[in-house]
Structure formats: C-alpha cells, structure tokens
Design a protein around this motif. Structure first.
Motif, PDB file in Angstrom:
ATOM      1  N   SER A  68     -29.012  -8.645 -39.355  1.00 50.15           N
ATOM      2  CA  SER A  68     -28.912 -10.088 -39.204  1.00 50.15           C
ATOM      3  C   SER A  68     -27.703 -10.473 -38.348  1.00 50.15           C
ATOM      4  CB  SER A  68     -28.806 -10.742 -40.580  1.00 50.15           C
ATOM      5  OG  SER A  68     -28.546 -12.115 -40.461  1.00 50.15           O
ATOM      6  N   ILE A  69     -26.586  -9.823 -38.580  1.00 52.93           N
ATOM      7  CA  ILE A  69     -25.380 -10.092 -37.779  1.00 52.93           C
ATOM      8  C   ILE A  69     -25.618  -9.719 -36.323  1.00 52.93           C
ATOM      9  CG2 ILE A  69     -22.986  -9.380 -37.380  1.00 52.93           C
ATOM     10  CD1 ILE A  69     -22.758  -9.105 -40.479  1.00 52.93           C
ATOM     11  N   PHE A  70     -26.186  -8.536 -36.090  1.00 53.35           N
ATOM     12  CA  PHE A  70     -26.456  -8.102 -34.712  1.00 53.35           C
ATOM     13  C   PHE A  70     -27.429  -9.055 -34.014  1.00 53.35           C
ATOM     14  CE2 PHE A  70     -25.540  -3.497 -36.158  1.00 53.35           C
ATOM     15  CZ  PHE A  70     -24.180  -3.680 -35.960  1.00 53.35           C
ATOM     16  N   ASN A 117     -27.958  -4.773 -49.738  1.00 52.27           N
ATOM     17  CA  ASN A 117     -28.714  -5.041 -48.507  1.00 52.27           C
ATOM     18  C   ASN A 117     -27.859  -4.847 -47.258  1.00 52.27           C
ATOM     19  OD1 ASN A 117     -31.204  -5.822 -49.814  1.00 52.27           O
ATOM     20  ND2 ASN A 117     -30.141  -7.699 -50.386  1.00 52.27           N
ATOM     21  N   VAL A 118     -27.121  -3.760 -47.201  1.00 52.08           N
ATOM     22  CA  VAL A 118     -26.191  -3.513 -46.104  1.00 52.08           C
ATOM     23  C   VAL A 118     -26.906  -3.450 -44.765  1.00 52.08           C
ATOM     24  CG1 VAL A 118     -24.559  -1.834 -45.141  1.00 52.08           C
ATOM     25  CG2 VAL A 118     -24.468  -2.406 -47.579  1.00 52.08           C
ATOM     26  N   ASP A 119     -27.982  -2.691 -44.669  1.00 54.89           N
ATOM     27  CA  ASP A 119     -28.696  -2.559 -43.394  1.00 54.89           C
ATOM     28  C   ASP A 119     -29.237  -3.896 -42.914  1.00 54.89           C
ATOM     29  OD1 ASP A 119     -28.156   0.148 -43.338  1.00 54.89           O
ATOM     30  OD2 ASP A 119     -30.102   0.726 -44.167  1.00 54.89           O
ATOM     31  N   GLU A 120     -29.819  -4.658 -43.835  1.00 59.56           N
ATOM     32  CA  GLU A 120     -30.373  -5.956 -43.479  1.00 59.56           C
ATOM     33  C   GLU A 120     -29.268  -6.918 -43.030  1.00 59.56           C
ATOM     34  OE1 GLU A 120     -30.997  -4.268 -46.251  1.00 59.56           O
ATOM     35  OE2 GLU A 120     -33.157  -3.926 -46.269  1.00 59.56           O
ATOM     36  N   THR A 121     -28.119  -6.845 -43.684  1.00 62.43           N
ATOM     37  CA  THR A 121     -27.001  -7.708 -43.319  1.00 62.43           C
ATOM     38  C   THR A 121     -26.500  -7.389 -41.917  1.00 62.43           C
ATOM     39  OG1 THR A 121     -26.373  -7.929 -45.648  1.00 62.43           O
ATOM     40  CG2 THR A 121     -24.694  -8.481 -44.000  1.00 62.43           C
ATOM     41  N   PHE A 122     -26.330  -6.108 -41.621  1.00 64.40           N
ATOM     42  CA  PHE A 122     -25.904  -5.723 -40.278  1.00 64.40           C
ATOM     43  C   PHE A 122     -26.932  -6.150 -39.235  1.00 64.40           C
ATOM     44  CE2 PHE A 122     -22.615  -3.022 -42.081  1.00 64.40           C
ATOM     45  CZ  PHE A 122     -21.629  -3.100 -41.117  1.00 64.40           C
ATOM     46  N   GLU A 140     -27.844 -12.235 -34.566  1.00 69.05           N
ATOM     47  CA  GLU A 140     -27.099 -13.460 -34.233  1.00 69.05           C
ATOM     48  C   GLU A 140     -26.173 -13.225 -33.038  1.00 69.05           C
ATOM     49  OE1 GLU A 140     -27.028 -16.712 -35.594  1.00 69.05           O
ATOM     50  OE2 GLU A 140     -28.917 -16.053 -36.486  1.00 69.05           O
ATOM     51  N   LEU A 141     -25.471 -12.101 -33.026  1.00 69.24           N
ATOM     52  CA  LEU A 141     -24.546 -11.819 -31.930  1.00 69.24           C
ATOM     53  C   LEU A 141     -25.272 -11.586 -30.611  1.00 69.24           C
ATOM     54  CD1 LEU A 141     -22.003  -9.508 -33.787  1.00 69.24           C
ATOM     55  CD2 LEU A 141     -21.623 -11.866 -33.029  1.00 69.24           C
ATOM     56  N   ASP A 142     -26.492 -11.069 -30.674  1.00 68.72           N
ATOM     57  CA  ASP A 142     -27.274 -10.826 -29.457  1.00 68.72           C
ATOM     58  C   ASP A 142     -27.975 -12.084 -28.947  1.00 68.72           C
ATOM     59  OD1 ASP A 142     -26.518  -8.182 -29.435  1.00 68.72           O
ATOM     60  OD2 ASP A 142     -28.328  -7.464 -30.443  1.00 68.72           O
ATOM     61  N   SER A 143     -27.996 -13.146 -29.734  1.00 65.24           N
ATOM     62  CA  SER A 143     -28.676 -14.370 -29.331  1.00 65.24           C
ATOM     63  C   SER A 143     -27.810 -15.155 -28.339  1.00 65.24           C
ATOM     64  CB  SER A 143     -28.992 -15.243 -30.547  1.00 65.24           C
ATOM     65  OG  SER A 143     -27.805 -15.838 -31.036  1.00 65.24           O
ATOM     66  N   ASN A 144     -28.417 -16.141 -27.709  1.00 67.84           N
ATOM     67  CA  ASN A 144     -27.708 -16.985 -26.746  1.00 67.84           C
ATOM     68  C   ASN A 144     -27.125 -18.235 -27.392  1.00 67.84           C
ATOM     69  OD1 ASN A 144     -28.182 -15.311 -24.548  1.00 67.84           O
ATOM     70  ND2 ASN A 144     -30.232 -16.155 -24.283  1.00 67.84           N
ATOM     71  N   LYS A 145     -27.309 -18.382 -28.690  1.00 66.94           N
ATOM     72  CA  LYS A 145     -26.835 -19.599 -29.344  1.00 66.94           C
ATOM     73  C   LYS A 145     -25.396 -19.447 -29.830  1.00 66.94           C
ATOM     74  CE  LYS A 145     -28.992 -18.353 -33.726  1.00 66.94           C
ATOM     75  NZ  LYS A 145     -29.958 -18.714 -34.722  1.00 66.94           N
ATOM     76  N   VAL A 146     -24.751 -20.575 -30.066  1.00 66.54           N
ATOM     77  CA  VAL A 146     -23.406 -20.590 -30.630  1.00 66.54           C
ATOM     78  C   VAL A 146     -23.526 -20.276 -32.116  1.00 66.54           C
ATOM     79  CG1 VAL A 146     -21.393 -22.037 -31.113  1.00 66.54           C
ATOM     80  CG2 VAL A 146     -22.606 -22.273 -28.937  1.00 66.54           C
ATOM     81  N   ILE A 147     -22.672 -19.396 -32.590  1.00 61.21           N
ATOM     82  CA  ILE A 147     -22.735 -19.002 -34.007  1.00 61.21           C
ATOM     83  C   ILE A 147     -21.419 -19.346 -34.689  1.00 61.21           C
ATOM     84  CG2 ILE A 147     -24.457 -17.207 -33.672  1.00 61.21           C
ATOM     85  CD1 ILE A 147     -22.222 -15.159 -33.693  1.00 61.21           C
ATOM     86  N   GLY A 148     -21.454 -19.446 -35.987  1.00 64.94           N
ATOM     87  CA  GLY A 148     -20.272 -19.747 -36.775  1.00 64.94           C
ATOM     88  C   GLY A 148     -20.265 -21.188 -37.224  1.00 64.94           C
ATOM     89  N   GLU A 149     -19.392 -21.458 -38.166  1.00 66.79           N
ATOM     90  CA  GLU A 149     -19.218 -22.802 -38.694  1.00 66.79           C
ATOM     91  C   GLU A 149     -17.727 -23.073 -38.811  1.00 66.79           C
ATOM     92  OE1 GLU A 149     -21.294 -23.312 -42.382  1.00 66.79           O
ATOM     93  OE2 GLU A 149     -23.123 -22.422 -41.601  1.00 66.79           O
ATOM     94  N   ASN A 150     -17.365 -24.337 -38.811  1.00 66.32           N
ATOM     95  CA  ASN A 150     -15.959 -24.706 -38.956  1.00 66.32           C
ATOM     96  C   ASN A 150     -15.412 -24.317 -40.322  1.00 66.32           C
ATOM     97  OD1 ASN A 150     -15.742 -25.736 -36.410  1.00 66.32           O
ATOM     98  ND2 ASN A 150     -16.356 -27.801 -37.024  1.00 66.32           N
ATOM     99  N   LYS A 151     -16.207 -24.521 -41.355  1.00 66.24           N
ATOM    100  CA  LYS A 151     -15.764 -24.237 -42.718  1.00 66.24           C
ATOM    101  C   LYS A 151     -16.963 -23.819 -43.555  1.00 66.24           C
ATOM    102  CE  LYS A 151     -12.936 -26.127 -46.388  1.00 66.24           C
ATOM    103  NZ  LYS A 151     -12.173 -27.272 -46.854  1.00 66.24           N
ATOM    104  N   ILE A 152     -16.835 -22.732 -44.294  1.00 69.57           N
ATOM    105  CA  ILE A 152     -17.920 -22.254 -45.142  1.00 69.57           C
ATOM    106  C   ILE A 152     -17.520 -22.493 -46.587  1.00 69.57           C
ATOM    107  CG2 ILE A 152     -19.267 -20.260 -45.866  1.00 69.57           C
ATOM    108  CD1 ILE A 152     -18.802 -19.067 -43.105  1.00 69.57           C
ATOM    109  N   GLN A 153     -18.351 -23.238 -47.298  1.00 68.11           N
ATOM    110  CA  GLN A 153     -18.086 -23.519 -48.711  1.00 68.11           C
ATOM    111  C   GLN A 153     -18.060 -22.214 -49.501  1.00 68.11           C
ATOM    112  OE1 GLN A 153     -17.861 -26.575 -50.360  1.00 68.11           O
ATOM    113  NE2 GLN A 153     -17.977 -27.801 -48.500  1.00 68.11           N
TER     114      GLN A 153
END
Length: 126
Positions: free
Chosen positions: A103-105, A96-101, A107-120
């Motif tokens: 989704s990332i784009f 699902n490479v296209d879908e993953t990219f 998130e990056l284009d949104s105005n919200k804070v992204i990321g987490e301190n630690k990912i299990q």
C-alpha cells in the motif's frame, strides 16, 4: 533438537502462512500469536528471559485448554532460527506487513500528493 513431528508442523505452518492461508490472532502477551486449528490451539511466543537470552515457545492446546505438547528453545540451540522464523512469519501475517508495504509503495508510485497535515491519534508518535 526438534522432533520430526514438530519439524513437520513448523514447516506446514510456515508454508500455509506464506500462502496467506492462515489467520493468526494476537493474545494478551506482548509477542504471542495464536492459531485456532479445528478444536486445537497453537501458540507461538518469543521473549527475553532473565539471563537476557531470546526464547521461542511453540505450544499446542486441546479443546479443553490443556497444554498437550510444546517446545521451548533458546538462542543457543540449533533449531532456534527455524522456530524463530515461524514466529516472525506469524507476526508479519498478523500485522499485515506485506500488504502495508504494498500500500505504501502504491501510494509512493502514484502521481498524487500524499500525506496529511495532522493524523488523529498518531500525534504521540511524532
């Protein structure tokens, strides 16, 4: 040199995969992908041989699991890029490479804070 039936098969697989009308599965091998088509199975695999050449194989199996036809091409052969292209598209579709990219784009284009301190589960990758 690829036969006309294999050229046509590869073209159809590429076109249908690009339209997201094929669901590729992964086999137990590192870089092999499988497609069930009716009672048949198509496998596409890519590996480096003992002579450090890249090899791509397309194999067709009947409903009994018997290999009925196939092609193996190394990087020195003229049709190698064509068959390698099918392998790359099957791999991208499976992961699902296209879908993953996308989704990332998004998130990056949104105005919200992204990321987490630690990912299990990903600690070993960082």
């Amino acid at each position: 040199m690829l036969s006309e039936k294999f050229k046509l098969l590869i073209e159809k697989l590429i076109n249908k995969t690009n339209k997201r009308e094929i669901i590729w599965s992964k086999t137990h091998r590192d870089d092999e992908y499988m497609l069930k088509v009716g009672k048949s199975t198509i496998l596409i695999d890519c590996w480096i041989d003992d002579n450090f050449q890249s090899i791509v194989e397309l194999a067709i199996y009947n409903n009994n699991g018997d290999k009925i036809d196939g092609i193996v091409i190394n990087e020195q052969q003229v049709d190698y890029p064509f068959l390698l292209g099918l392998h790359a598209i099957a791999k991208q579709a499976y992961y699902n490479v296209d879908e993953t990219f996308k989704s990332i784009f998004d998130e990056l284009d949104s105005n919200k804070v992204i990321g987490e301190n630690k990912i299990q589960g990903l600690d070993d990758l960082i």
